[in-house]
Design an enzyme around this catalytic site. Structure first.
Site: not given
Ligand code: FAD
Length: 280
Positions: A10, A12, A103, A210, A260
């Site tokens: 896939s 991106e 973020d 990055f 990916h």
């Molecule tokens: P989460 O899974 O919510 O985790 C974030 C943080 O919170 C982690 O440190 C985790 O340990 C902590 N956490 C989770 N649950 C809890 C809880 N219940 N209590 C306390 N702490 C907790 N960003 C964008 O803005 N746009 C995009 O399109 C985008 N695409 C991405 C695609 C991929 C494949 C990846 C790997 C990252 C992408 N990102 C994107 C970046 C991502 O949004 C950031 O890395 C962001 O900081 C974390 O998102 P997450 O969904 O992993 O968050």
């Protein structure tokens, strides 16, 4: 000689923000489409900054006859905002989504109604039902904001159990970190496929930035060798391709369920990697 079957691939993209970028992406989609990817995904700017552009890019990819998966980040959003976006995607026939926390841009005051990606995953499952394919993010070298590895793993497992279908990793160069992550999270009960996210060396300087920001290790020998090439673009390209090809070979022979690619909206290096790896 390996007899491993090639896994699905896939690609991106990020939504282009100029007409020239739009035209270029159309061409890149056609070229990469020849590899017959499982899907193309399109990122979503933090706080909804690219909401319309993400939708437009996904629609253009679908119109070209390929499966497209929008990314959706929830931080800073209300349930109503997210429900509206999901409804638009549903109308367009989209059933695959990459669900993220995102973020908040610095200086933004309100976190909105979702704190973590797990809450978005639950919301999508509850409101859209079982037919959606929901991918989540995974971090083989742990999420940069989490000090404790064990907690990061538990949060990931919780996110998967909230209803994720699969995960895509942050890019990495250390295959041991990936295999360890898969083993640990499976042991903790997260059984979904974890697809490695692979970053070709489009531009070593930017990728190193990055990596430093997101806590990703680039092996010292790779950094030193790249830096030693100075402006020798041909050597940088050749060495970068070799490093990433070997990484992918290790991942595929170790059972990675897909690859990916972070394409940075370019086709050339990604196509060459697919050719070398006989993907597609
Ligand atoms: P989460 O899974 O919510 O985790 C974030 C943080 O919170 C982690 O440190 C985790 O340990 C902590 N956490 C989770 N649950 C809890 C809880 N219940 N209590 C306390 N702490 C907790 N960003 C964008 O803005 N746009 C995009 O399109 C985008 N695409 C991405 C695609 C991929 C494949 C990846 C790997 C990252 C992408 N990102 C994107 C970046 C991502 O949004 C950031 O890395 C962001 O900081 C974390 O998102 P997450 O969904 O992993 O968050």
């Amino acid at each position: 000689m390996s007899t491993t079957v090639s896994p699905p691939v896939s690609f991106e993209f990020f939504p282009p923000n100029t007409p020239v970028g739009d035209a270029k992406l159309k061409d890149v989609v056609q070229r990469l489409g020849e590899v017959k990817p499982e899907f193309f995904s399109v990122t979503y700017g933090a706080g909804g900054a690219t909401r319309d552009k993400t939708l437009a890019t996904v629609s253009a990819i679908a119109l070209a006859g390929f499966e497209a998966a929008p990314h959706l980040s929830c931080v800073g959003s209300t349930r109503e905002n997210i429900a509206e976006i999901l409804a638009t995607y549903r109308t367009q026939g989209i059933r695959r989504i990459v669900a993220l926390r995102g973020d908040l841009p610095s200086g933004t005051a309100t976190a909105g109604e979702f704190r973590y990606a797990s809450e978005l995953v639950s919301f999508i499952r509850e409101t859209q039902g079982p037919d959606w394919h929901i991918e989540v993010a995974a971090y083989p070298e742990y999420h940069p904001q989490q000090r404790y590895a064990a907690r990061d793993l538990q949060h990931y497992v919780h996110k998967v159990k909230a209803g994720a279908s699969a995960a895509i990793t942050q890019f990495f160069f250390n295959s041991d970190a990936y295999f360890h992550f898969v083993e640990e999270t499976q042991r903790l009960g997260a059984e979904v496929p974890v697809v490695p996210g692979i970053m070709p060396f489009h531009n070593f300087g930017r990728i190193a930035q990055f990596a430093a920001r997101d806590g990703i290790e680039i092996p010292r020998w790779v950094t030193l060798k790249m830096e030693g090439f100075h402006d020798d673009a041909a050597s940088i390209r050749a060495f970068g391709l070799d490093v990433v090809t070997k990484l992918c070979e290790r991942l595929i022979s170790g059972g990675a369920p897909g690859i990916h690619f972070y394409t940075m909206n370019q086709s050339e290096l990604t196509l060459e990697l697919c050719r070398r790896l006989k993907l597609g």
